[in-house]
Enzyme design. Structure first.
Site, mmCIF file in Angstrom:
data_model
loop_
_atom_site.group_PDB
_atom_site.id
_atom_site.type_symbol
_atom_site.label_atom_id
_atom_site.label_comp_id
_atom_site.label_asym_id
_atom_site.label_seq_id
_atom_site.Cartn_x
_atom_site.Cartn_y
_atom_site.Cartn_z
ATOM 1 C CE1 TYR A 116 22.667 -60.100 63.022
ATOM 2 C CE2 TYR A 116 24.436 -59.812 61.589
ATOM 3 C CZ TYR A 116 23.157 -58.903 61.606
ATOM 4 O OH TYR A 116 22.097 -58.782 60.901
ATOM 5 C CG ASP B 205 21.789 -56.476 65.214
ATOM 6 O OD1 ASP B 205 20.970 -57.234 66.121
ATOM 7 O OD2 ASP B 205 21.748 -55.964 63.980
ATOM 8 C CD GLU C 186 22.650 -58.810 57.500
ATOM 9 O OE1 GLU C 186 23.574 -58.348 58.748
ATOM 10 O OE2 GLU C 186 21.323 -58.822 57.778
#
Length: 370
Positions: free
Chosen positions: A125, A143, A42
């Site tokens: 996020y 996101d 991520e």
């Protein structure tokens, strides 16, 4: 904000997850639910496309297979592994967070979305992604994909460029998210936003959730998401100095804070800072640079322009245009008053360089080989 009935929410969840089960992307970080794998992927995916990230992720995992190995890594080794991905503060924050996990959590991951945000570089996020995918917590991971998908599904008019809008979307998604499969739900939204509901050239008519897409049904999908335009990056003009000797090329280390912090680069000088007035020609600026360089470092240069186009590189808020100048120095030049050192080309492979430094080297190399 959301007027879906419980029945419609369940129907949406079923439709979305059935599609995901049959069509989910085969990505290396989806082979398990390890929080370390989720986290690294991520962070890498921020501002970077999936296909670019895949080989970086695979190499990174071989080099730093555990939180402990990342926490103990040499900074030079870490930055070299990150070279080319950009936004280098992400890599430094990764190591700080790894050290927090080792020192403060004895290597055990917190599972709460709010506690995850106490780790360096982990925002709402990323915390939502880790909590939902690795720990099955029913929390939103908001996101760009989630903004785009849900603004179109529900015709949400809030400006996604404003920080407070995230709370609006988190509230909406937390109402809709699957409580049984929250991680798959969030990843399905990611895949949906990367396929049928992209920013441009979207194909909602083929989307598995088109029946739930109110903006599509109303013929106003192009209006979503609502987002004010970012300011254009400010242009900044530099001279980049390619100074060489039998010992290699002269580099200096960037300051510990700011753009490209800590990277070794060719010396850069802001053109506007050299200009006594707007009427100065480039030749006059180069002469002023030679004088300034001598007064600051004690080194005398005879700079000539490298026959190449200026190197261009865009950051979030600035766009650099770098005119390359070259000069030769004696290998035994006194560097006592220069904040840098010689790096031979044989050491380039082991030295982490920023993307803009790589661009400067390529431009110089191409010009020298003509």
């Amino acid at each position: 904000m959301i007027n879906w009935s419980e029945e419609k929410v369940r129907a949406f969840q079923k439709t979305l997850l059935n599609w995901y089960d049959q069509n989910k992307r085969d990505l290396p970080w989806r082979q398990d639910h390890d929080p370390y794998h989720v986290w690294i992927s991520e962070i890498m995916l921020q501002q970077t496309q999936v296909q670019t990230v895949i080989p970086y992720y695979q190499r990174f995992m071989k080099q730093f297979p555990t939180v402990q190995s990342l926490a103990n890594a040499e900074e030079t080794e870490l930055m070299k592994a990150w070279e080319g991905l950009g936004y280098y503060s992400r890599a430094r924050n990764l190591q700080r967070a790894a050290q927090q996990l080792v020192d403060d959590y004895q290597g055990h991951w917190p599972t709460d979305v709010h506690e995850l945000q106490q780790l360096s570089g982990i925002g709402p996020y990323t915390a939502g992604a880790i909590a939902s995918i690795a720990f099955n917590q029913p929390v939103a991971a908001v996101d760009g994909n989630a903004f785009r998908v849900f603004s179109r599904l529900l015709e949400i008019d809030d400006d996604i460029a404003k920080p407070q809008t995230r709370k609006v979307f988190e509230k909406v998604i937390n109402r809709i998210i699957s409580k049984e499969r929250p991680g798959d739900f969030n990843q399905a939204i990611m895949d949906l936003g990367a396929s049928y509901m992209t920013a441009t050239n979207y194909e909602t008519a083929k989307s598995p959730v088109k029946a739930f897409n109110q903006s599509y049904l109303d013929g106003v999908e192009a209006h979503y998401p609502v987002k004010t335009k970012k300011k254009r990056p400010v242009p900044v003009d530099y001279f980049g100095l390619v100074i060489h000797s039998n010992q290699g090329y002269l580099f200096e280390k960037r300051p510990a804070k700011g753009i490209l912090a800590g990277f070794w680069m060719f010396p850069l000088f802001n053109k506007s800072a050299l200009a006594a007035d707007e009427s100065m020609t480039e030749t006059s600026l180069i002469q002023a640079l030679e004088k300034q360089f001598h007064s600051e470092s004690g080194l005398s240069l005879h700079l000539t322009k490298v026959p190449s186009k200026p190197v261009s590189h865009t950051f979030t808020h600035q766009k650099w245009q770098i005119t390359l100048l070259s000069s030769r120095l004696s290998a035994d030049a006194d560097l006592s008053f220069f904040s840098g050192n010689w790096i031979p080309t044989s050491e380039f492979e082991n030295t982490p360089f920023s993307k803009v430094q790589s661009k400067m080297w390529l431009a110089y190399s191409n010009a020298s080989n003509k």
